[in-house]
Write an enzyme that holds these catalytic residues in place. Structure first.
Site, short mmCIF file in Angstrom:
data_model
loop_
_atom_site.label_atom_id
_atom_site.label_comp_id
_atom_site.label_asym_id
_atom_site.label_seq_id
_atom_site.Cartn_x
_atom_site.Cartn_y
_atom_site.Cartn_z
N ASP A 1 -5.80 108.71 20.55
CA ASP A 1 -6.71 107.56 20.51
C ASP A 1 -7.09 107.13 21.91
OD1 ASP A 1 -4.06 106.80 20.96
OD2 ASP A 1 -4.30 104.83 20.05
N ARG B 1 -2.39 102.87 27.06
CA ARG B 1 -1.42 101.87 26.62
C ARG B 1 -0.24 102.53 25.90
NH1 ARG B 1 -5.79 99.88 22.63
NH2 ARG B 1 -5.33 101.07 20.74
N ASP B 2 0.62 101.70 25.34
CA ASP B 2 1.83 102.22 24.68
C ASP B 2 1.47 102.78 23.31
OD1 ASP B 2 1.10 99.85 23.56
OD2 ASP B 2 3.04 98.85 23.80
N GLU B 3 0.61 103.77 23.32
CA GLU B 3 0.17 104.39 22.07
C GLU B 3 -0.05 105.88 22.34
OE1 GLU B 3 -2.26 102.67 18.29
OE2 GLU B 3 -2.25 101.55 20.12
N ASP C 1 -9.71 108.81 14.22
CA ASP C 1 -10.53 108.93 15.42
C ASP C 1 -11.14 110.33 15.51
OD1 ASP C 1 -8.48 106.90 15.53
OD2 ASP C 1 -8.99 106.54 17.63
N TRP D 1 -8.85 108.41 7.84
CA TRP D 1 -7.75 108.92 8.65
C TRP D 1 -7.18 110.18 8.00
CZ3 TRP D 1 -10.09 104.63 9.76
CH2 TRP D 1 -10.01 104.11 11.04
N GLU E 1 -13.07 101.40 23.35
CA GLU E 1 -12.52 101.29 22.00
C GLU E 1 -13.34 100.32 21.16
OE1 GLU E 1 -8.56 99.67 21.89
OE2 GLU E 1 -8.20 100.53 19.90
N HIS F 1 -11.59 105.46 24.47
CA HIS F 1 -11.39 105.84 23.08
C HIS F 1 -12.63 106.62 22.68
CE1 HIS F 1 -7.98 103.44 21.64
NE2 HIS F 1 -8.31 103.70 20.39
C1 BGC Z 1 -5.71 103.06 17.59
C2 BGC Z 1 -6.94 103.51 16.85
C3 BGC Z 1 -6.44 103.91 15.49
C4 BGC Z 1 -6.05 102.62 14.83
C5 BGC Z 1 -5.74 102.69 13.39
C6 BGC Z 1 -5.26 101.81 16.93
O1 BGC Z 1 -4.19 101.20 17.53
O2 BGC Z 1 -5.92 102.93 18.94
O3 BGC Z 1 -7.78 104.33 17.51
O4 BGC Z 1 -7.22 104.77 14.77
O5 BGC Z 1 -5.02 102.00 15.57
O6 BGC Z 1 -4.82 101.75 12.95
#
Ligand code: BGC
Length: 876
Positions: free
Chosen positions: A470, A474-476, A483, A545, A758, A779
């Site tokens: 994504d 960040r913490d992801e 996406d 998704w 994003e 994003h």
């Molecule tokens: C992500 C998104 C993702 C979404 C869905 C977000 O935190 O960055 O790109 O698809 O969460 O929950």
């Protein structure tokens, strides 16, 4: 006519050293001078690699396909017997044209099999035999072993992998140039190994091999605090290596990781490292000569084994992550509070390399961020990711450093503790991503649109770092499936992403739940996490998704002509559609439960990204019909007639249910939104004729009432312009494309964006950062419009899989006076290039050999042409 040099390839790999399949498919590109060239036949010949070395089990065997009457030149089935592990062949191809022309043999292309069976591994995963606190970041271990090389080595391969990350060294030099190897996969099921040709690094007599390990995705912190943690896949870093040295006399020595007393371990200079945290390195802890023979490791510890099923080791199908480009500072700024901040002028993913001189023990701290707010580094959007690297100087002349086991998403870097003034040539940003080949380009007369396109390219590069993520900052940084559902079409145009996505789809299969759910993130770390909110994410089925499990294989088929990917994914695709069918029940409406749906549409409040104006169940049901339809088509391609009929009927039933529930007889939709109309029009959810015409008109008026501003989230954004064009509202589509107010595609460009944001308003018009806690500036999802630029403005679209037949139909609008789309298709370079002047359009079309095109001018009228360069003039 000839076969293009270097074009003979195996599967989707660029470097066929250690391919993971025994029968790799072969592709080639023909360059034909003649117009309308079609292949009538080919011959493929596989020879044992020259050099008469004896590692092959089939010495001197020659195989040839003989002359095969076929027009296939992309992913042609392997004619010879299957490759055995380590077997290396040289393959060449020649072709005949329908016009009687005949090519020479192509240059030979080498293909080498990797270790195809778990039994091929004699090495075991080793970890230092000390205990450590697994709850906090640990220093990177170094592992080493000496060995000796006899006279007459003719081949040497290092096969290696890690639980965690690794960088290998032989005799004091780094092995290969991979970044963050072995990458991230669904580790429990699939762990990649890498293969390196290391013959040139060895010397007769004593040698040393070693590695430095990092925590990485395997055991470092991953996921956000509510649903993440450490030690997700395991709690020990470990290394696997198997160095195989083959001698001219046919003997082989194997040096493999084992708890045999020969391998030693100690802690290295990387004090701590984490994907989110960054890396801390203390040069005073460097150990000179540790990976050289003759080094005294008597003070080092021993190692122990970490058990692991060797059957989970897989060869890569796509390229490794590598350093791709270096950016010099555009400006070094002193912030209002007196901080030194470097602006690299481009948001990106990677890390810094510094060259520094100063007193021993000085620590230079590097903080990364995407944006400045009030002139200061804006780190709030990183959430709990520290994104901070620290280098402590040895104090011995000029020192060069770049972190190894982390990456950051950034445009700006704040530099603290630099000894003296920071000179611009002392710091570089090194962009890293999976080393995919760039294949597609787009350009037009409007510089703002070119920048928008470039932003999509950068967001793709930034988020195709081993896994399609994504965001990179960040913490992801997770493989959010939705996406990619929307971004996979432009991704497959911009780069050859086939091998990369093939690997990811293998993870989709691996992580799909027993009842068919394709997770919202792949690799699905949430199944390993006990944190409070992880349960919400574990096995939850989400439209769009989870639909990636069907859409992405279909896109690979459409763009690369790879029917094999449909075969491989078929079961997974079917299980997902069956799962949605169960969830929807007899009503055929997926109208229960939470849906992310048209995520982040402009009406959603900053803290409620799913509260879109389009009914989430309308979106879910529309996508249900879409994936049922695509599955039915895939079944058709694979000759599964029963399934084709069954899922085509299912798609019809869902469409009928959609109409009953969401469409009035006159073509009004229950959600009066751009996304709802776009879905209904493009996914064929309406009755033809009047209902469709009226819905089209309504979509155009919604766009107009909205002042041509965007009214869509992740879902609608990818399709709204196509929907307008499909109902003849081309001018409205261009009006939306060229709108600059917020929200629009060009608004971020007016704000100086260098990647896709994003949110439509990640940065507000007054320059402040969106207050939502989830605000990234990198994003790709909203950049899916790039595909429309390629197909509609440039005018280059696939009409048959792999662009074997190309639709060339550029549309004019938005004041754009020229555009070019250029694509390396699997058949060769194709392009569409046009210019409008004084009411006339000049169009030049390039069609690769063995392909064809249907060219349509702005006023209609079809021209079917074969390969070659074609020029047209049309009235506009
Ligand atoms: C992500 C998104 C993702 C979404 C869905 C977000 O935190 O960055 O790109 O698809 O969460 O929950």
């Amino acid at each position: 006519m000839r076969i293009l040099d270097g074009s003979v390839r195996f599967e989707h790999v660029r470097e066929a050293v250690a391919i993971g399949v025994a029968r790799p498919r072969v592709s080639w590109v023909v360059e034909a001078g003649a117009q309308g060239w079609r292949q009538a036949g080919y011959e493929m010949e596989a020879l044992d690699d020259a050099g008469a070395v004896a590692w092959s089990t089939r010495t001197r065997r020659e195989t040839s396909s003989g002359r095969v009457a076929s027009d296939a030149s992309v992913l042609v089935p392997w004619g010879g017997p299957p490759l055995g592990s380590r077997e290396r062949l040289s393959v060449r191809v020649r072709v005949w044209g329908a016009d009687g022309s005949e090519s020479d043999w192509s240059a030979p292309a080498i293909v080498e099999a990797g270790l195809l069976e778990g039994d091929d591994w004699s090495g075991q995963f080793i970890t230092p035999d000390w205990d450590e606190d697994i709850e906090v970041m640990q220093p990177s271990p170094l592992l080493r072993r000496e060995f000796s090389v006899r006279t007459g080595a003719v081949r040497a391969r290092l096969y290696a992998s890690a639980l965690g990350l690794y960088e290998a060294e032989i005799n004091g030099a780094r092995v290969g140039d991979h970044v963050l190897a072995p990458g991230w996969t669904s580790y429990d099921h699939r762990l990649r190994y890498q293969t390196f040709d290391v013959l040139a690094m060895l010397r007769e007599g004593p040698n040393c091999i070693g590695a430095m390990l990092g925590e990485g995705w395997y055991r470092g912190r991953l996921g956000f605090p509510r649903a993440g943690g450490r030690n997700i896949y395991g709690d020990r870093m470990a290394w696997l290596a198997q160095l195989e040295i083959v001698y001219a006399d046919g003997t082989t020595d194997v040096i493999a990781t084992a708890a045999d007393g020969r391998w030693r371990a100690t802690r290295g200079p990387v004090v701590s490292s984490g994907i989110y945290e960054g890396e801390a390195y203390d040069a005073r802890r460097e150990i000179a000569g540790w990976s050289m023979a003759g080094f005294d490791d008597s003070g080092w510890s021993g190692v122990r084994i970490v058990e692991r099923d060797m059957g989970t080791l897989v060869a890569p199908t796509g390229p490794p992550v590598r350093r791709q480009e270096e950016l010099a500072p555009r400006e070094i700024i002193t912030s209002p509070s007196g901080k030194t901040i470097v602006d690299f002028g481009q948001n990106m993913t990677g890390r810094l390399r510094i060259r520094v001189q100063g007193p021993a023990g000085t620590t230079v701290t590097l903080r990364h961020a995407e944006l400045l707010e009030d002139g200061e580094l804006c780190t709030r959007t990183l959430r709990t990711a520290q994104a901070t690297d620290m280098y402590t100087l040895l104090g011995d002349g000029v020192e060069t450093w770049e972190p190894r086991f982390t990456f950051h998403g950034f445009r700006y870097a704040q530099v603290e503790g630099w000894p003296g003034e920071l000179p611009a040539d002392a710091i570089r940003a090194v962009a890293c991503h999976s080393d995919m080949e760039r294949t597609g380009w787009f350009e037009c007369s409007d510089p703002m649109i070119n920048r928008l396109h470039e932003n999509s390219v950068w967001s793709m590069k930034s988020n195709f770092l081993d896994v399609p993520t994504d965001c990179p900052q960040r913490d992801e940084r997770l493989g959010w499936t939705g996406d990619l559902t929307v971004f996979s079409p432009p991704a497959c145009y911009l780069h050859d992403a086939a091998g990369f996505l093939e690997s990811w789809l293998a993870d989709v299969r691996a992580d799909q739940t027993e009842d068919g759910v394709v997770p919202i993130v792949v690799p699905n770390l949430f199944t390993h996490v006990d944190a409070p909110a992880a349960g919400l994410f574990k096995g939850v089925a989400q439209a769009v998704w989870g639909d990636a499990g069907v859409v992405v294989p279909w896109v690979l088929y459409e763009r690369y002509g790879d029917a094999g990917v449909l075969e491989t994914q078929y079961d997974s695709m079917r299980r997902w559609v069956d799962c949605v069918e169960r969830l929807a029940g007899p009503s055929r409406l997926w109208d229960q439960g939470f849906q992310l749906a048209d995520w982040l549409d402009p009406s959603a409040p900053p803290d409620q990204p799913s509260r879109a104006m389009t009914d989430p169940h309308l979106v879910a049901t529309a996508y249900f019909s879409r994936v049922a339809e695509l599955l039915s088509r895939a079944a058709g391609v694979l000759g599964r007639e029963d399934d084709r009929a069954r899922y085509s009927a299912l798609a019809d039933e869902v469409r009928a249910a959609f109409r009953r529930e969401y469409v009035t007889p006159n073509g009004r939709l229950a959600s009066d939104s751009q996304t709802a109309y776009a879905l209904a029009l493009l996914f064929d959810l309406l009755e033809g004729g009047d209902q469709r015409r009226r819905a089209g008109r309504r979509l155009a008026s919604l766009a107009r009432f909205n002042g041509f501003k965007v009214g869509t989230g992740f879902v609608g954004t990818a399709i709204v312009l196509d929907a307008l064009c499909a109902v003849g509202e081309v001018d409205a589509a261009f009006a939306m494309l060229t709108e600059r107010g917020c929200p629009s595609w060009l608004y971020p460009v007016t704000m100086g964006a260098t990647t896709i944001w994003e949110r439509w308003d990640s940065q507000l018009p007054d320059g402040r950062v969106n207050p939502g806690e989830m605000t990234s500036f990198n994003h790709y999802a909203l950049g899916a419009v790039a595909d429309w630029l390629h197909r509609v403005v440039g005018g280059l679209a696939p009409l048959e899989p792999g662009y074997r037949r190309i639709a060339v139909r550029p549309r004019v609008g938005g004041g754009i006076t020229s555009a070019t789309a250029r694509l390396r298709t699997p058949y060769g370079l194709a392009s569409s290039s046009w210019r409008v002047e004084g009411g006339r359009m000049e169009l030049e079309v390039v069609v690769p050999a063995n392909a064809s095109a249907v060219v349509v001018g702005p006023g209609g009228g079809e021209h079917e042409v074969g390969s070659g360069v074609w020029r047209y003039e049309f009235a506009v």
